[in-house]
Design a protein around this motif. Sequence first.
Motif, PDB file in Angstrom:
ATOM      1  N   LEU A  42      17.755   3.173   0.584  1.00 17.04           N
ATOM      2  CA  LEU A  42      16.848   2.185   1.150  1.00 17.04           C
ATOM      3  C   LEU A  42      15.397   2.585   0.879  1.00 17.04           C
ATOM      4  O   LEU A  42      15.056   3.776   0.894  1.00 17.04           O
ATOM      5  N   ALA A  43      14.570   1.583   0.657  1.00 14.70           N
ATOM      6  CA  ALA A  43      13.122   1.789   0.552  1.00 14.70           C
ATOM      7  C   ALA A  43      12.458   1.089   1.724  1.00 14.70           C
ATOM      8  O   ALA A  43      12.815  -0.040   2.066  1.00 14.70           O
ATOM      9  N   ALA A  44      11.507   1.766   2.350  1.00 13.51           N
ATOM     10  CA  ALA A  44      10.673   1.145   3.377  1.00 13.51           C
ATOM     11  C   ALA A  44       9.300   0.922   2.758  1.00 13.51           C
ATOM     12  O   ALA A  44       8.634   1.876   2.346  1.00 13.51           O
ATOM     13  N   VAL A  45       8.881  -0.329   2.660  1.00 15.60           N
ATOM     14  CA  VAL A  45       7.606  -0.684   2.038  1.00 15.60           C
ATOM     15  C   VAL A  45       6.660  -1.208   3.107  1.00 15.60           C
ATOM     16  O   VAL A  45       7.033  -2.046   3.924  1.00 15.60           O
ATOM     17  N   GLY A  46       5.438  -0.699   3.108  1.00 16.92           N
ATOM     18  CA  GLY A  46       4.422  -1.172   4.030  1.00 16.92           C
ATOM     19  C   GLY A  46       3.445  -2.084   3.324  1.00 16.92           C
ATOM     20  O   GLY A  46       2.674  -1.644   2.462  1.00 16.92           O
ATOM     21  N   GLY A  47       3.477  -3.368   3.654  1.00 12.01           N
ATOM     22  CA  GLY A  47       2.513  -4.316   3.099  1.00 12.01           C
ATOM     23  C   GLY A  47       1.239  -4.262   3.917  1.00 12.01           C
ATOM     24  O   GLY A  47       1.248  -4.571   5.109  1.00 12.01           O
ATOM     25  N   GLN A  48       0.138  -3.879   3.292  1.00 11.55           N
ATOM     26  CA  GLN A  48      -1.117  -3.708   4.031  1.00 11.55           C
ATOM     27  C   GLN A  48      -1.623  -5.041   4.582  1.00 11.55           C
ATOM     28  O   GLN A  48      -1.847  -5.188   5.778  1.00 11.55           O
ATOM     29  N   THR A  49      -1.820  -6.024   3.716  1.00  9.85           N
ATOM     30  CA  THR A  49      -2.400  -7.291   4.151  1.00  9.85           C
ATOM     31  C   THR A  49      -1.383  -8.149   4.914  1.00  9.85           C
ATOM     32  O   THR A  49      -1.728  -8.779   5.917  1.00  9.85           O
ATOM     33  N   SER A  50      -0.136  -8.173   4.462  1.00  6.24           N
ATOM     34  CA  SER A  50       0.911  -8.883   5.201  1.00  6.24           C
ATOM     35  C   SER A  50       1.285  -8.149   6.476  1.00  6.24           C
ATOM     36  O   SER A  50       1.924  -8.721   7.363  1.00  6.24           O
ATOM     37  N   SER A  51       0.905  -6.875   6.579  1.00  3.81           N
ATOM     38  CA  SER A  51       1.146  -6.028   7.740  1.00  3.81           C
ATOM     39  C   SER A  51       2.614  -6.012   8.135  1.00  3.81           C
ATOM     40  O   SER A  51       2.955  -6.019   9.321  1.00  3.81           O
ATOM     41  N   ASN A  52       3.478  -5.986   7.141  1.00  2.00           N
ATOM     42  CA  ASN A  52       4.913  -5.929   7.440  1.00  2.00           C
ATOM     43  C   ASN A  52       5.542  -4.669   6.874  1.00  2.00           C
ATOM     44  O   ASN A  52       5.031  -4.070   5.916  1.00  2.00           O
ATOM     45  N   VAL A  53       6.635  -4.259   7.509  1.00  2.00           N
ATOM     46  CA  VAL A  53       7.500  -3.222   6.954  1.00  2.00           C
ATOM     47  C   VAL A  53       8.719  -3.932   6.403  1.00  2.00           C
ATOM     48  O   VAL A  53       9.406  -4.666   7.127  1.00  2.00           O
ATOM     49  N   ALA A  54       8.989  -3.745   5.110  1.00  2.00           N
ATOM     50  CA  ALA A  54      10.131  -4.360   4.446  1.00  2.00           C
ATOM     51  C   ALA A  54      11.132  -3.272   4.075  1.00  2.00           C
ATOM     52  O   ALA A  54      10.761  -2.266   3.466  1.00  2.00           O
ATOM     53  N   ILE A  55      12.385  -3.453   4.458  1.00  2.00           N
ATOM     54  CA  ILE A  55      13.460  -2.537   4.090  1.00  2.00           C
ATOM     55  C   ILE A  55      14.232  -3.166   2.937  1.00  2.00           C
ATOM     56  O   ILE A  55      14.734  -4.299   3.050  1.00  2.00           O
ATOM     57  N   ILE A  56      14.334  -2.432   1.817  1.00  2.00           N
ATOM     58  CA  ILE A  56      14.909  -2.977   0.590  1.00  2.00           C
ATOM     59  C   ILE A  56      16.053  -2.089   0.121  1.00  2.00           C
ATOM     60  O   ILE A  56      15.955  -0.854   0.163  1.00  2.00           O
ATOM     61  N   GLU A  57      17.140  -2.698  -0.331  1.00  2.78           N
ATOM     62  CA  GLU A  57      18.274  -1.948  -0.871  1.00  2.78           C
ATOM     63  C   GLU A  57      17.863  -1.216  -2.156  1.00  2.78           C
ATOM     64  O   GLU A  57      17.074  -1.720  -2.953  1.00  2.78           O
ATOM     65  N   ARG A  58      18.444  -0.016  -2.363  1.00  2.00           N
ATOM     66  CA  ARG A  58      18.264   0.724  -3.611  1.00  2.00           C
ATOM     67  C   ARG A  58      19.608   1.244  -4.082  1.00  2.00           C
ATOM     68  O   ARG A  58      20.391   1.780  -3.295  1.00  2.00           O
ATOM     69  N   ASP A  59      19.857   1.110  -5.374  1.00  5.31           N
ATOM     70  CA  ASP A  59      21.066   1.646  -5.986  1.00  5.31           C
ATOM     71  C   ASP A  59      20.761   3.066  -6.474  1.00  5.31           C
ATOM     72  O   ASP A  59      19.964   3.235  -7.409  1.00  5.31           O
ATOM     73  N   ARG A  63       0.811  -1.220   0.000  1.00  4.64           N
ATOM     74  CA  ARG A  63       0.000   0.000   0.000  1.00  4.64           C
ATOM     75  C   ARG A  63       0.847   1.275   0.000  1.00  4.64           C
ATOM     76  O   ARG A  63       0.489   2.285  -0.607  1.00  4.64           O
ATOM     77  N   THR A  64       1.943   1.248   0.736  1.00  2.21           N
ATOM     78  CA  THR A  64       2.687   2.479   0.990  1.00  2.21           C
ATOM     79  C   THR A  64       4.181   2.201   0.953  1.00  2.21           C
ATOM     80  O   THR A  64       4.626   1.104   1.283  1.00  2.21           O
ATOM     81  N   PHE A  65       4.972   3.166   0.511  1.00  2.58           N
ATOM     82  CA  PHE A  65       6.421   3.033   0.582  1.00  2.58           C
ATOM     83  C   PHE A  65       7.064   4.414   0.523  1.00  2.58           C
ATOM     84  O   PHE A  65       6.471   5.383   0.052  1.00  2.58           O
ATOM     85  N   GLN A  66       8.277   4.479   1.049  1.00  8.04           N
ATOM     86  CA  GLN A  66       9.010   5.742   1.091  1.00  8.04           C
ATOM     87  C   GLN A  66      10.508   5.441   1.091  1.00  8.04           C
ATOM     88  O   GLN A  66      10.946   4.421   1.639  1.00  8.04           O
TER      89      GLN A  66
END
Length: 388
Positions: free
Chosen positions: A337-354, A327-330
């Motif tokens: 780094l990207a912080a992604v908010g999964g609405q249904t999984s209800s998780n915050v995922a931190i992902i590498e960005r080049d 649903r949301t990311f920043q």
Amino acid sequence: MLRLAFLAGLGLAPAVHGATLVASHFAGGVYSLSLTTTGSSGKLAITSQASGCGTTPGWIEYYSDSKTLYCFDESWNGGGTNAQYSVNNDGRLTLAGSTKTTGNSVHGLLYGGADGKSFIATAQYSPSTITTYKAQTGSSVLQLEKFALSKRGPNSRQDVAHPHETQLDPTGKFLLVPDLGADIIRIFKIDGTSGKLTACPTGAASAGDGPRHAKFWKSAAGVQAVYTLNELGNSVSAWSVTYPSDPNGCLSLSRTQTLSTYAPGKKGGATTKAAEIRVVGNFLYASNRADQTFGNQQDSIAIYTIDPTTGAIAWMEAANSYSYYARTFQFNKEGTLAAVGGQTSSNVAIIERDPTTGKLGKLVATLQVGAKGRAGEEDGLSAVVWIE
């Protein structure tokens, strides 16, 4: 692993870095999170939880200069709450004030006044309204605008107007409101002193697009554009921006492009819904919900390049969001780094960005925050922001 072993052999340890985030959950909690990274791995942990943003926190905005977080209640059952929090150095939130609202606010931000933060503008999805307030505890409604459709849209969700966001332009003089129900971008001129809004001519999306969110972009050479995320059309659109020569005139938009949030030749399924859009440098990002492109409950983030001379966008690739119903990311300020908010999984995922290529890489850390949601329902994680 080879790098870690090499550093260990020299008697050196890889640098440890820390960061703070805040995530909101539709069940009512607002959570402070700590991120610790060592080399290319990391760990997320909940450090505190705050209440005060009504029954259904749906959107959060952080203002680093004042270390203040604003939370907007998406309450579907009557009145809601705008909450203001002071953010302590350790990320903990202290409720500093709240305002009773008309309810069902899906987005909000500050605008106007000498500091650019004297008023609050909110969008109400189902009542088909935008409402403004003075940015102070217990303030009453400053202005309420009620919208109606000129004609019903082709999608079943376009039976009424559905304003979905209040987006400020870079000058702070205009407010954009993507209307999912009406297939238009509503534009308002801002009176910076009074906070009052005056309607301008709208920008026209294609029938059935359902514009949800918008972001401004400006090149080093001064070329300007607006990009919109179209939830119903599973697409993004590029718009040229024209500012008025008359100080009393209106900003205007003209749509120049619309591209799918899927690779050429592919498309989303019956339940997929594009969700959020972000711009970093000359790259555009859009999240997809329920496409599961990368496997079971692993939705995608579409990446586009932006032509620095024209603002035109081109498909680059899809990346794993490491979440379900993204649903949301920043992105963090460094763009690493990207912080992604999964609405249904209800998780915050931190992902590498080049930062050079704009590509998203491997998962650094992930954490479930609150109870998981149900696919297609208004529950689970609602928003996530970096505190920096």
